[in-house]
Write an enzyme that holds these catalytic residues in place. Structure first.
Site, PDB file in Angstrom:
ATOM      1  N   ASP A   1       0.826  -1.200   0.000  1.00  0.00           N
ATOM      2  CA  ASP A   1       0.000   0.000   0.000  1.00  0.00           C
ATOM      3  C   ASP A   1       0.863   1.253   0.000  1.00  0.00           C
ATOM      4  O   ASP A   1       2.063   1.213   0.291  1.00  0.00           O
ATOM      5  CB  ASP A   1      -0.904   0.019   1.232  1.00  0.00           C
ATOM      6  CG  ASP A   1      -2.210  -0.730   1.003  1.00  0.00           C
ATOM      7  OD1 ASP A   1      -2.416  -1.223  -0.111  1.00  0.00           O
ATOM      8  OD2 ASP A   1      -3.017  -0.804   1.945  1.00  0.00           O
TER       9      ASP A   1
ATOM     10  N   LYS B   1      -3.933   3.045  -2.678  1.00  0.00           N
ATOM     11  CA  LYS B   1      -5.278   3.602  -2.809  1.00  0.00           C
ATOM     12  C   LYS B   1      -5.250   5.067  -2.403  1.00  0.00           C
ATOM     13  O   LYS B   1      -4.883   5.402  -1.280  1.00  0.00           O
ATOM     14  CB  LYS B   1      -6.268   2.831  -1.927  1.00  0.00           C
ATOM     15  CG  LYS B   1      -6.498   1.391  -2.378  1.00  0.00           C
ATOM     16  CD  LYS B   1      -7.483   0.682  -1.469  1.00  0.00           C
ATOM     17  CE  LYS B   1      -7.694  -0.771  -1.888  1.00  0.00           C
ATOM     18  NZ  LYS B   1      -8.415  -0.899  -3.143  1.00  0.00           N
TER      19      LYS B   1
ATOM     20  N   MET C   1      -9.686   8.664   7.933  1.00  0.00           N
ATOM     21  CA  MET C   1     -10.078   8.992   6.551  1.00  0.00           C
ATOM     22  C   MET C   1     -11.179  10.048   6.502  1.00  0.00           C
ATOM     23  O   MET C   1     -12.122   9.945   5.734  1.00  0.00           O
ATOM     24  CB  MET C   1     -10.549   7.721   5.823  1.00  0.00           C
ATOM     25  CG  MET C   1      -9.511   6.631   5.757  1.00  0.00           C
ATOM     26  SD  MET C   1     -10.086   5.149   4.903  1.00  0.00           S
ATOM     27  CE  MET C   1     -11.380   4.575   6.004  1.00  0.00           C
TER      28      MET C   1
END
Length: 281
Positions: free
Chosen positions: A40, A63, A177
């Site tokens: 990641d 991502k 997030m």
């Protein structure tokens, strides 16, 4: 280096919140065994440089939803299965802890579906790392008796009834997030909340050389930070425990400006490892 049991073909590993020294010993041992690593974006490049065998194939599957630059989860699943089915030792390496706000369930399901053995190796999640490096004990006695881990990456993700309950709770609230919806998040607390002496902390790039901590009362947030675009990743802590930051902060605020977790550019990560492949979207 002592070898782990090599029966599992896939290791699902949390790399920690940023500081490469916060990775676990067990994770380092598994990474050293890997034939293939699916990595990641929120993994310290120093972890790759220190612990990965130079012959290991590294596949970037980062991502970044805010930039529309995310590797689709079905593609990641296919890569895991394809490489494991060839008898390779595969590491799926994610930032923080493998089970906190990640797609590990999708990956577990596909591994079970294909009868591929696996092992889960936890990591220090962003909430623990950010709070520790900001001097904010999440359940400090007399301040909070519990902590909740949440996300607000979509405005419709929490109902009005739940917001009202959150606003009146004395729990420490940690939002992952959520930097893109911070103004709306604060508005929810102003509308529903029992503010008392609760404060908000935004911890940018926690545990990295670029860490910065911003604190405010909820009432003053819009005036102080309403127009600020916080750097990703940023973790949000709301609660009375934020008042402890000023007294117990032990990490000197960075005067450096920069981005620690860089995206792949022209097919390479910021790393000395020469076997990195980018799977772009």
């Amino acid at each position: 280096m002592e070898k782990l049991n090599t029966t599992p073909k896939v290791y699902l590993i949390g790399a920690g919140p940023g500081d490469p020294d916060l990775i676990t010993v067990k994770a380092v041992k598994a990474i050293a065994l890997a034939d293939v690593i699916l990595c990641d974006r929120l993994v310290s490049p120093e972890i790759i440089d220190r612990y990965v065998n130079k012959k290991t194939e590294i596949i970037y599957v980062g991502k970044e939803c805010s930039k529309n630059a995310s590797t689709p989860q079905p593609h990641i699943n296919t890569l895991i299965v394809d490489h494991a089915s060839q008898g390779k030792t595969v590491v799926r390496l994610k930032g923080g802890d493998i089970s906190f706000f990640s797609n590990v369930l999708d990956e577990l399901k596909v591994l079970k579906q294909h009868h591929i053995s696996f092992e889960i190796i936890p990591g220090i999640t962003a909430a623990s790392g950010a709070a520790a490096y900001a001097g904010i004990p999440l359940t400090a006695r007399g301040y909070a008796t519990s902590v909740r881990f949440l996300t607000y990456y979509k405005t419709e993700i929490l109902s009005d009834a739940y917001w009202k309950e959150l606003g009146t709770s004395d729990d420490t609230l940690v939002f992952y997030m959520s930097k893109g919806n911070l103004n709306g998040l604060v508005d929810r607390f102003l509308a529903w909340g029992k503010l008392d002496d609760k404060k908000i902390a935004i911890i940018e790039q926690a545990t990295t050389p670029y860490q910065k901590v911003y604190t405010s009362s909820l009432e003053d947030f819009h005036e102080k930070f309403g127009d600020k675009d916080f750097v990703s990743p940023s973790l949000v802590v709301i609660g009375k425990v934020v008042n402890l930051h000023e007294e117990f902060s032990w990490v000197e605020t960075s005067i450096q400006e920069g981005i620690y977790f860089k995206s792949v550019t022209n097919g390479t990560l910021v790393s000395n490892n020469q076997n990195i492949i980018q799977y772009a979207v």
